[in-house]
Design an enzyme around this catalytic site. Structure first.
Site, PDB file in Angstrom:
ATOM      1  N   HIS A  85       4.453  13.017   8.537  1.00 40.63           N
ATOM      2  CA  HIS A  85       4.983  12.234   6.211  1.00 40.63           C
ATOM      3  C   HIS A  85       5.292  13.248   5.762  1.00 40.63           C
ATOM      4  O   HIS A  85       5.863  13.008   4.525  1.00 40.63           O
ATOM      5  CB  HIS A  85       3.431  11.769   6.859  1.00 40.63           C
ATOM      6  CG  HIS A  85       3.171  10.559   7.182  1.00 40.63           C
ATOM      7  ND1 HIS A  85       2.071   9.652   7.864  1.00 40.63           N
ATOM      8  CD2 HIS A  85       3.770  10.022   7.990  1.00 40.63           C
ATOM      9  CE1 HIS A  85       1.853   9.119   7.733  1.00 40.63           C
ATOM     10  NE2 HIS A  85       3.364   8.911   8.298  1.00 40.63           N
ATOM     11  N   TYR A  95       0.638   4.396   1.050  1.00 38.99           N
ATOM     12  CA  TYR A  95      -0.777   3.856   1.944  1.00 38.99           C
ATOM     13  C   TYR A  95      -0.893   2.252   1.635  1.00 38.99           C
ATOM     14  O   TYR A  95      -1.152   1.976   1.637  1.00 38.99           O
ATOM     15  CB  TYR A  95      -1.636   5.139   1.749  1.00 38.99           C
ATOM     16  CG  TYR A  95      -1.715   6.315   2.299  1.00 38.99           C
ATOM     17  CD1 TYR A  95      -1.429   5.235   3.754  1.00 38.99           C
ATOM     18  CD2 TYR A  95      -0.934   7.754   2.294  1.00 38.99           C
ATOM     19  CE1 TYR A  95      -1.167   6.702   5.223  1.00 38.99           C
ATOM     20  CE2 TYR A  95      -0.178   7.977   3.272  1.00 38.99           C
ATOM     21  CZ  TYR A  95      -0.874   8.068   4.405  1.00 38.99           C
ATOM     22  OH  TYR A  95      -0.459   9.273   5.351  1.00 38.99           O
ATOM     23  N   GLU A 137      -2.587  15.869   4.694  1.00 41.12           N
ATOM     24  CA  GLU A 137      -1.407  15.670   3.918  1.00 41.12           C
ATOM     25  C   GLU A 137      -1.642  16.295   2.647  1.00 41.12           C
ATOM     26  O   GLU A 137      -0.551  17.027   2.498  1.00 41.12           O
ATOM     27  CB  GLU A 137      -0.607  13.872   3.765  1.00 41.12           C
ATOM     28  CG  GLU A 137      -0.173  13.888   5.084  1.00 41.12           C
ATOM     29  CD  GLU A 137       0.059  12.246   5.034  1.00 41.12           C
ATOM     30  OE1 GLU A 137       0.252  11.779   3.869  1.00 41.12           O
ATOM     31  OE2 GLU A 137      -0.183  11.666   6.310  1.00 41.12           O
ATOM     32  N   TYR A 190       9.946  22.483  12.365  1.00 43.35           N
ATOM     33  CA  TYR A 190      10.682  21.559  11.542  1.00 43.35           C
ATOM     34  C   TYR A 190      11.167  21.847  10.510  1.00 43.35           C
ATOM     35  O   TYR A 190      10.329  22.079   9.456  1.00 43.35           O
ATOM     36  CB  TYR A 190      11.508  20.511  12.523  1.00 43.35           C
ATOM     37  CG  TYR A 190      10.541  19.528  12.527  1.00 43.35           C
ATOM     38  CD1 TYR A 190       9.524  19.121  10.922  1.00 43.35           C
ATOM     39  CD2 TYR A 190       9.329  19.088  12.832  1.00 43.35           C
ATOM     40  CE1 TYR A 190       8.205  17.554  10.821  1.00 43.35           C
ATOM     41  CE2 TYR A 190       8.040  18.622  12.604  1.00 43.35           C
ATOM     42  CZ  TYR A 190       8.133  17.882  11.540  1.00 43.35           C
ATOM     43  OH  TYR A 190       6.333  16.985  11.182  1.00 43.35           O
ATOM     44  N   TYR A 208      15.149  18.523  11.955  1.00 45.32           N
ATOM     45  CA  TYR A 208      15.706  19.212  12.658  1.00 45.32           C
ATOM     46  C   TYR A 208      14.733  20.420  12.569  1.00 45.32           C
ATOM     47  O   TYR A 208      14.424  21.115  12.229  1.00 45.32           O
ATOM     48  CB  TYR A 208      16.861  19.448  11.702  1.00 45.32           C
ATOM     49  CG  TYR A 208      17.514  18.385  11.949  1.00 45.32           C
ATOM     50  CD1 TYR A 208      18.398  17.519  12.999  1.00 45.32           C
ATOM     51  CD2 TYR A 208      18.224  17.961  10.617  1.00 45.32           C
ATOM     52  CE1 TYR A 208      19.459  16.420  12.064  1.00 45.32           C
ATOM     53  CE2 TYR A 208      19.245  16.860   9.939  1.00 45.32           C
ATOM     54  CZ  TYR A 208      19.732  15.977  11.511  1.00 45.32           C
ATOM     55  OH  TYR A 208      20.131  15.108  10.919  1.00 45.32           O
ATOM     56  N   VAL A 269      19.530  19.216  23.235  1.00 45.70           N
ATOM     57  CA  VAL A 269      19.128  19.576  21.636  1.00 45.70           C
ATOM     58  C   VAL A 269      17.921  19.759  21.982  1.00 45.70           C
ATOM     59  O   VAL A 269      17.269  20.736  20.337  1.00 45.70           O
ATOM     60  CB  VAL A 269      19.484  18.380  20.383  1.00 45.70           C
ATOM     61  CG1 VAL A 269      18.722  17.751  19.478  1.00 45.70           C
ATOM     62  CG2 VAL A 269      20.095  19.540  19.779  1.00 45.70           C
ATOM     63  N   THR A 272      16.480  23.848  20.954  1.00 47.70           N
ATOM     64  CA  THR A 272      16.247  24.126  19.568  1.00 47.70           C
ATOM     65  C   THR A 272      14.401  24.989  19.110  1.00 47.70           C
ATOM     66  O   THR A 272      14.408  25.667  18.774  1.00 47.70           O
ATOM     67  CB  THR A 272      16.935  22.905  18.201  1.00 47.70           C
ATOM     68  OG1 THR A 272      16.304  21.817  18.474  1.00 47.70           O
ATOM     69  CG2 THR A 272      18.364  22.939  18.876  1.00 47.70           C
ATOM     70  N   PRO A 273      14.163  23.922  19.186  1.00 45.34           N
ATOM     71  CA  PRO A 273      12.600  24.558  19.335  1.00 45.34           C
ATOM     72  C   PRO A 273      12.531  25.272  20.245  1.00 45.34           C
ATOM     73  O   PRO A 273      11.027  26.460  19.336  1.00 45.34           O
ATOM     74  CB  PRO A 273      11.838  23.270  19.140  1.00 45.34           C
ATOM     75  CG  PRO A 273      12.039  22.172  20.015  1.00 45.34           C
ATOM     76  CD  PRO A 273      13.635  22.897  19.319  1.00 45.34           C
ATOM     77  N   PRO A 390       9.579   8.602  16.602  1.00 46.58           N
ATOM     78  CA  PRO A 390       8.530   8.582  16.440  1.00 46.58           C
ATOM     79  C   PRO A 390       7.484   9.099  17.352  1.00 46.58           C
ATOM     80  O   PRO A 390       7.948   9.256  18.675  1.00 46.58           O
ATOM     81  CB  PRO A 390       8.496   6.945  16.221  1.00 46.58           C
ATOM     82  CG  PRO A 390       9.285   6.253  16.300  1.00 46.58           C
ATOM     83  CD  PRO A 390      10.656   7.645  16.600  1.00 46.58           C
TER      84      PRO A 390
END
Length: 394
Positions: A85, A95, A137, A190, A208, A269, A272-273, A390
């Site tokens: 988020h 929210y 958050e 990311y 990404y 891909v 990458t991490p 998701p």
């Protein structure tokens, strides 16, 4: 905290939710986008069209209703979603909008079973969940802003370099336009981009993986061409162009003690991490590290030369690569070691099964590899993974 009556009322409606299935959340999204089209900018519409986002939301609602009496069961899921988020700059006011449309959807699809009492109970339950996310958050936003080189919201970064890593994968090296410091991040996290372009009907947010170890000088992302937004990055954005960047985030990070063996597993891909983890790991640990990767062939093998260089420099690193359909010029024993889909059993004799396993890739690949590891006796507590799209579980 929720009272007993509210908990019982919510739980009594779970069979109704199960009967409605993802159709309930599909209706919710259609309703919300109709009344609040501005929210299309903070949802990945490709996941809407594929059905992945409605299905993921339905699973989350069902899990929340099931575990109202012990929300600690959902701590890991909440943490992962909260990080996601922040990459979309979600605000507390949103929210309230989501809650309004969720309750309206329950009323519109639930028939006579959804009484005022049920709506009131779900409203209280949603309020508790929303506040959990809002609080977490807020803490993540503050943490990102207060660290050295940190910021909140977006910050302009210039593309310093653009490097083709394979036929479909390209790296973008980014430096801040203001010339200020670059924050440190954990391997596996990311970067989020806020993208606007004449070819896009809405502002788009994309996330990404950061594909190198934190160095305090730049941020590098590595992007596969597989949709409208990623193709736009590949085709339209060049060195010198500016991107709006949101601070690094993500809870899928390398967290194994330096003296414990680690196996890094990826496909496509998903490399990458894993690459950021590999660079960080080899700079901090002399314990065994194993690298397992699968892709179609050498043309699609990102960071192939970098891996061969890493192997030459790191005696504690071992590698195995699977090509699904090797090309004629792919070299067995050098570019790759096995043909077909990844079978962990091919290298089981060399793997430290007592160590930790980190995995990233498409869901079918991940599900297969996780099951293979379980069959080899690896405990779920040793398996750490990141799925694209998701939030889901294997």
């Amino acid at each position: 905290m929720l009272d007993r009556h509210t908990i019982d009322t919510v739980k009594s409606t779970l069979p109704l939710l199960a009967e409605a299935g993802p159709a309930l959340t599909a209706h919710f999204y259609q309703r919300m986008f109709h009344h609040n089209p501005e929210l299309k900018e903070v949802f990945n519409l490709s996941h809407q069209h594929s059905g992945r986002q409605p299905a993921a939301l339905f699973d989350a609602i069902a899990a929340y209703g099931t575990h109202l009496e012990d929300l600690s069961v959902l701590t890991a899921a909440v943490e992962r979603i909260a990080h996601k988020h922040t990459g979309f700059l979600i605000e507390p006011a949103q929210y309230a909008i989501v809650g309004e449309h969720l309750l309206a959807t329950l009323r519109e699809l639930g028939g006579e079973a959804v009484t005022d009492e049920v709506i009131e109970a779900w409203g209280k339950a949603y309020g508790v969940l929303a506040q959990i996310f809002i609080d977490r958050e807020a803490a993540l936003y503050q943490q990102a802003a207060e660290q050295s080189g940190g910021w909140q919201g977006t910050r302009p970064f210039r593309i310093q370099a653009k490097i083709a890593e394979s036929a479909l994968i390209t790296s973008f090296e980014l430096v801040p336009v203001d010339g200020g410091a670059v924050p440190n991040y954990q391997p596996g996290q990311y970067l989020s981009l806020k993208l606007t372009h004449p070819s896009l009907p809405h502002t788009e947010y994309r996330q990404y993986s950061l594909s190198e170890q934190s160095n305090g000088e730049r941020l590098r992302i590595t992007v596969k061409r597989d949709g409208q937004v990623s193709s736009l990055l590949h085709d339209q954005f060049q060195p010198g162009d500016v991107l709006e960047v949101i601070p690094p985030a993500g809870d899928f990070v390398l967290a194994t003690d330096a003296d414990k063996p680690v196996t890094l597993i990826s496909a496509g891909v998903g490399i990458t991490p894993m690459w950021a983890m590999l660079e960080t790991r080899l700079g901090q640990s002399a314990a065994p590290t194993h690298w397992l990767h699968a892709c179609d062939n050498g043309e699609h093998h990102a960071l192939k030369t970098a891996l061969q260089d890493m192997l030459a420099q790191s005696p504690m690193l071992q590698s195995a690569v699977w090509y699904r359909q090797p090309n004629a010029d792919d070299r067995l024993g050098l570019d790759y070691h096995f043909t077909g889909l990844m079978q962990v059993g091919d290298v089981v004799d060399a793997l430290p099964l007592e160590g930790d396993f980190y995995l990233c890739g498409p869901q079918p690949f991940m599900a297969t590899v996780v099951e293979q590891l379980r069959q080899l006796g690896v405990a779920d507590s040793q398996i750490h993974y990141e799925l694209f799209g998701p939030h889901q579980a294997l």
